[in-house]
Design a protein around this motif. Structure first.
Motif, mmCIF file in Angstrom:
data_model
loop_
_atom_site.group_PDB
_atom_site.id
_atom_site.type_symbol
_atom_site.label_atom_id
_atom_site.label_comp_id
_atom_site.label_asym_id
_atom_site.label_seq_id
_atom_site.Cartn_x
_atom_site.Cartn_y
_atom_site.Cartn_z
ATOM 1 N N ALA A 261 137.417 40.661 -34.452
ATOM 2 C CA ALA A 261 136.537 41.723 -34.977
ATOM 3 C C ALA A 261 134.719 41.252 -35.781
ATOM 4 C CB ALA A 261 136.538 41.731 -36.807
ATOM 5 N N THR A 262 134.311 39.815 -35.636
ATOM 6 C CA THR A 262 133.692 39.191 -35.067
ATOM 7 C C THR A 262 132.906 39.665 -33.949
ATOM 8 O OG1 THR A 262 133.610 38.235 -37.073
ATOM 9 C CG2 THR A 262 132.050 37.094 -35.429
ATOM 10 N N GLN A 264 133.664 41.518 -31.731
ATOM 11 C CA GLN A 264 132.724 43.252 -31.294
ATOM 12 C C GLN A 264 131.254 43.767 -32.462
ATOM 13 O OE1 GLN A 264 137.113 44.606 -32.718
ATOM 14 N NE2 GLN A 264 135.762 45.928 -31.222
ATOM 15 N N ARG A 265 131.741 42.604 -33.791
ATOM 16 C CA ARG A 265 130.149 43.201 -34.028
ATOM 17 C C ARG A 265 128.495 42.715 -32.984
ATOM 18 N NH1 ARG A 265 132.716 42.427 -38.564
ATOM 19 N NH2 ARG A 265 132.351 40.097 -38.979
ATOM 20 N N ALA A 266 129.293 41.255 -32.632
ATOM 21 C CA ALA A 266 128.023 40.565 -32.253
ATOM 22 C C ALA A 266 127.436 41.615 -30.705
ATOM 23 C CB ALA A 266 128.575 39.179 -31.802
ATOM 24 N N ALA A 267 128.570 42.139 -29.679
ATOM 25 C CA ALA A 267 128.969 42.115 -28.988
ATOM 26 C C ALA A 267 128.258 43.625 -28.982
ATOM 27 C CB ALA A 267 129.894 42.945 -28.147
ATOM 28 N N GLU A 268 128.098 44.648 -30.500
ATOM 29 C CA GLU A 268 127.509 45.446 -30.493
ATOM 30 C C GLU A 268 126.690 45.809 -30.312
ATOM 31 O OE1 GLU A 268 126.619 49.626 -31.660
ATOM 32 O OE2 GLU A 268 128.732 49.262 -31.183
ATOM 33 N N LEU A 269 125.899 44.182 -31.358
ATOM 34 C CA LEU A 269 124.243 44.203 -31.615
ATOM 35 C C LEU A 269 123.603 43.659 -30.467
ATOM 36 C CD1 LEU A 269 125.102 41.947 -34.915
ATOM 37 C CD2 LEU A 269 123.999 44.717 -34.614
ATOM 38 N N LEU A 270 124.427 43.346 -29.542
ATOM 39 C CA LEU A 270 123.806 42.543 -27.859
ATOM 40 C C LEU A 270 124.477 43.741 -26.631
ATOM 41 C CD1 LEU A 270 124.316 39.357 -28.471
ATOM 42 C CD2 LEU A 270 122.480 39.834 -29.515
ATOM 43 N N ARG A 271 124.104 44.855 -26.996
ATOM 44 C CA ARG A 271 125.055 45.550 -26.613
ATOM 45 C C ARG A 271 123.975 45.577 -25.016
ATOM 46 N NH1 ARG A 271 128.077 50.651 -26.534
ATOM 47 N NH2 ARG A 271 127.602 49.916 -29.296
ATOM 48 N N ASP A 272 122.438 45.266 -24.850
ATOM 49 C CA ASP A 272 121.824 45.375 -23.376
ATOM 50 C C ASP A 272 121.165 43.843 -23.511
ATOM 51 O OD1 ASP A 272 122.467 48.112 -23.790
ATOM 52 O OD2 ASP A 272 121.116 48.570 -24.999
#
Length: 400
Positions: A261-262, A264-272
């Motif tokens: 979960a953590t 995924q949240r990091a990947a969402e914030l750093l998507r680009d």
């Protein structure tokens, strides 16, 4: 040499713990996919307490403790990455665990750069039919199988002279077929891999353990014989990737502190974000959690195994390789096999009608251009046209 790579204990000169390498634009008409990869690592502080002097200290900024990694130079057909975690218990035998893990990763890198190289096809095959058959096999194959890569590397280590390095390690390898987009992962032990698409997990490996905190591991005993697990016991995963997918390989120092979960949240914030920024962020998150009273994945697993472990993080070496899947966009330079074809074209007396018509003028003056095409008075011929005519074109039977 291969032997030096196989028995080397540390990363090659020029490799940095904050290394970034773009793996695109390599010579092959099949190369549709590429990886942009970066790595970040951090050694646990207790490795600086003098428990056992570390030999052959790596260059500044590249101390991953007992962890190791590789990002192989891509071949025209595949590109491979990997991480390993040297088993700390070998320090009790007077062995630096990092020697084994780096030797394994350096050997994997060397083997990965040899596997799937279509420029070797012409050397290995003596006839046109055989060369064509080998190219077809290469195009259809899933790419460098990471299990085979692990087997070859471990076998090569056992043959090191004056003797194989003693120690043990977990390993997690990933190999991308640059033509089909099939990503293959081999995981042995408690390191692991996660593949993210739009911040959603589409693949996550499972840890292998004999018992709690005792990971499955490859090992070479002090007598030079292999022990414990073999590379064939690695779990195998495959998935077909898409542009923008993010591949994350991690040692247990991260997985023991960072849950999915953590991540995924990091990947969402750093998507680009650039892969290097993602890798550095994951290391930062893991380090912070390892020092906190957060109920970490490790503490949860410990209590489930019957150990009265408090809710807190776990201090350990941490290494992560992050790679983003991209389409190969730039026109590749000519490969060695392409140059051989062009040399064959140049040496021919005269030119066949199809080339004479295409070039126009005096075809004997045709020459290779900077981008690998044959040029003449009337225009240019691409390498694909040269290949089709000189390699794939069947010979016509002569009538007598």
């Amino acid at each position: 040499s291969d032997s030096d790579d196989a028995c080397g204990d540390r990363p090659p000169s020029g490799t940095s713990a904050l290394q970034q390498r773009e793996t695109e634009g390599l010579p092959s008409p099949l190369a549709l996919w590429s990886l942009k990869a970066a790595v970040s690592c951090q050694a646990a502080p207790y490795h600086n307490r003098g428990r056992l002097p570390v030999t052959s200290d790596p260059e500044p900024g590249c101390d991953c403790g007992e962890d190791a990694f590789f990002i192989a130079a891509p071949t025209p057909s595949t590109v491979a990455i990997g991480v390993a975690d040297g088993v700390g218990g070998w320090r009790d035998e007077g062995v630096d665990p990092a020697e084994f893990s780096w030797s394994l990763m350096n050997t994997c890198r060397s083997q990965a750069e040899l596997q799937g190289d279509s420029s070797q096809v012409r050397r290995k095959a003596s006839t046109r039919r055989e060369r064509r058959r080998r190219r077809e096999e290469l195009a259809k194959s899933e790419g460098g199988d990471p299990r085979e890569l692990l087997r070859d590397a471990f076998s090569h280590m056992l043959q090191c002279t004056p003797g194989p390095p003693a120690g043990g390690s977990t390993a997690c390898l990933a190999s991308l077929n640059r033509s089909s987009g099939v990503l293959s992962i081999a995981n042995l032990g408690d390191s692991g891999a996660v593949v993210l698409r739009n911040a959603e997990v589409i693949l996550a490996s499972r840890p292998q353990q004999y018992s709690f905190n005792f990971p499955v591991q490859m090992a070479i005993n002090l007598d030079g014989e292999s022990g414990l697990a073999t590379p064939d016991q690695a779990d195998f995963y495959t998935t077909t990737v898409q542009e923008g997918d993010v591949v994350v390989l991690m040692t247990d120092g991260i997985l023991d502190n960072v849950n999915l979960a953590t991540l995924q949240r990091a990947a969402e914030l750093l998507r680009d974000a650039d892969p290097q920024e993602i890798a550095d962020t994951i290391i930062g998150i893991s380090h912070t959690l390892s020092q906190s009273s957060f109920d970490s994945p490790f503490s949860i697993a410990a209590r489930e195994a019957g150990f009265p472990f408090p809710a807190r993080g776990k201090v350990d070496d941490m290494t992560v390789v992050v790679a983003r899947v991209e389409r190969a966009s730039e026109k590749p330079p000519p490969s060695e096999s392409d140059r051989e074809l062009l040399e064959q074209l140049r040496k021919r007396e005269g030119r066949p009608p199809w080339l004479r018509k295409k070039l126009g003028g005096d075809t004997r003056k045709s020459c290779p251009t900077d981008d690998g095409a044959a040029c003449g008075a009337g225009g240019a011929v691409s390498l694909s046209q040269v290949r089709r005519r000189l390699v794939s074109r069947p010979r016509r039977a002569r009538l007598r």
